[in-house]
Design a protein around this motif. Structure first.
Motif, mmCIF file in Angstrom:
data_model
loop_
_atom_site.group_PDB
_atom_site.id
_atom_site.type_symbol
_atom_site.label_atom_id
_atom_site.label_comp_id
_atom_site.label_asym_id
_atom_site.label_seq_id
_atom_site.Cartn_x
_atom_site.Cartn_y
_atom_site.Cartn_z
ATOM 1 N N SER A 10 1.014 -1.161 -0.030
ATOM 2 C CA SER A 10 0.306 0.235 0.271
ATOM 3 C C SER A 10 1.046 1.119 -0.047
ATOM 4 C CB SER A 10 -1.176 0.222 1.006
ATOM 5 O OG SER A 10 0.277 0.796 2.622
ATOM 6 N N SER A 11 2.081 0.904 0.739
ATOM 7 C CA SER A 11 2.952 2.142 0.755
ATOM 8 C C SER A 11 3.363 2.339 -1.058
ATOM 9 C CB SER A 11 3.943 2.777 2.010
ATOM 10 O OG SER A 11 5.092 1.410 1.653
ATOM 11 N N ALA A 12 4.064 1.588 -1.240
ATOM 12 C CA ALA A 12 4.352 1.641 -2.483
ATOM 13 C C ALA A 12 3.720 1.771 -3.858
ATOM 14 C CB ALA A 12 5.367 0.126 -3.209
ATOM 15 N N ALA A 13 2.459 1.616 -3.871
ATOM 16 C CA ALA A 13 1.518 1.843 -4.372
ATOM 17 C C ALA A 13 0.932 4.283 -3.763
ATOM 18 C CB ALA A 13 0.130 1.276 -4.405
ATOM 19 N N ALA A 14 1.304 4.441 -2.473
ATOM 20 C CA ALA A 14 0.795 5.853 -2.164
ATOM 21 C C ALA A 14 1.754 6.495 -3.321
ATOM 22 C CB ALA A 14 0.337 5.496 -1.020
ATOM 23 N N PHE A 15 3.089 5.952 -3.069
ATOM 24 C CA PHE A 15 4.116 6.609 -3.403
ATOM 25 C C PHE A 15 4.306 6.758 -4.968
ATOM 26 C CE2 PHE A 15 5.005 7.514 0.367
ATOM 27 C CZ PHE A 15 5.179 8.451 0.587
ATOM 28 N N ALA A 16 3.577 5.727 -5.894
ATOM 29 C CA ALA A 16 4.129 5.479 -7.488
ATOM 30 C C ALA A 16 3.740 6.882 -8.334
ATOM 31 C CB ALA A 16 3.098 4.689 -7.730
ATOM 32 N N ARG A 17 2.984 7.701 -7.650
ATOM 33 C CA ARG A 17 2.657 8.733 -8.747
ATOM 34 C C ARG A 17 3.797 9.630 -8.763
ATOM 35 N NH1 ARG A 17 -2.629 11.727 -8.642
ATOM 36 N NH2 ARG A 17 -3.325 9.714 -10.368
ATOM 37 N N PRO A 18 3.673 9.977 -7.085
ATOM 38 C CA PRO A 18 4.945 11.169 -6.507
ATOM 39 C C PRO A 18 6.210 10.408 -8.304
ATOM 40 C CG PRO A 18 3.347 10.749 -4.970
ATOM 41 C CD PRO A 18 3.124 9.583 -5.836
#
Length: 155
Positions: A10-18
């Motif tokens: 979930s943290s990897a997905a959250a930072f995918a856009r940034p």
């Protein structure tokens, strides 16, 4: 273990856009990151040269003084290293902090573009404070992760 993997995904997905926005500025990242080890090397070399300069001021074991020429060269090297160290530090900090500000601007632009596509009825249910908080504080926290963490993680 599964809970930890879920958090990691979930943290990897959250930072995918940034992270994708960070990769839009490759030259800023490359030059800024390349300046970090230059800064570190110059900073680590200066105490050694300072020790040599102090030794040159003193005497050798046989009582003869070091030539003043060696001391002048060592001082010139110290001055050169100080300029290189401060320049590399300035460039790395400037570029890596600037790239994080670009990511912050891109995230805020994307959030505003998305908000403009939502129907008016959605805004009747949404809390304005939450929207403002996410558009300012949450995006700023991502900026803090993208720039300073990249900068200090590399040094």
């Amino acid at each position: 273990m599964l809970r930890r993997l879920h958090w990691l995904r979930s943290s990897a997905a959250a930072f995918a856009r940034p992270w994708s926005m960070l990769r839009r500025h490759p030259w800023l990242l490359v030059v800024g990151t390349a300046c970090v080890p230059i800064h570190a090397a110059a900073m680590l070399w200066m105490p050694r040269l300072m020790g040599e300069a102090l030794d040159a001021i003193g005497h050798r074991g046989d009582g003869a003084a070091q030539p003043a020429f060696d001391l002048a060269i060592t001082c010139q090297w110290l001055l050169l290293l100080a300029v290189v160290e401060s320049s590399a530090r300035y460039v790395s900090r400037r570029l890596l902090i600037d790239v994080s500000r670009h990511v912050e601007r891109d995230l805020k632009d994307a959030a505003m573009a998305h908000l403009q596509t939502l129907p008016a009825a959605w805004f009747d249910k949404a809390r304005t404070g939450d929207l403002v908080s996410r558009l300012t504080q949450d995006v700023e926290l991502i900026r803090f992760v993208m720039g300073p963490l990249w900068l200090h993680g590399g040094s």
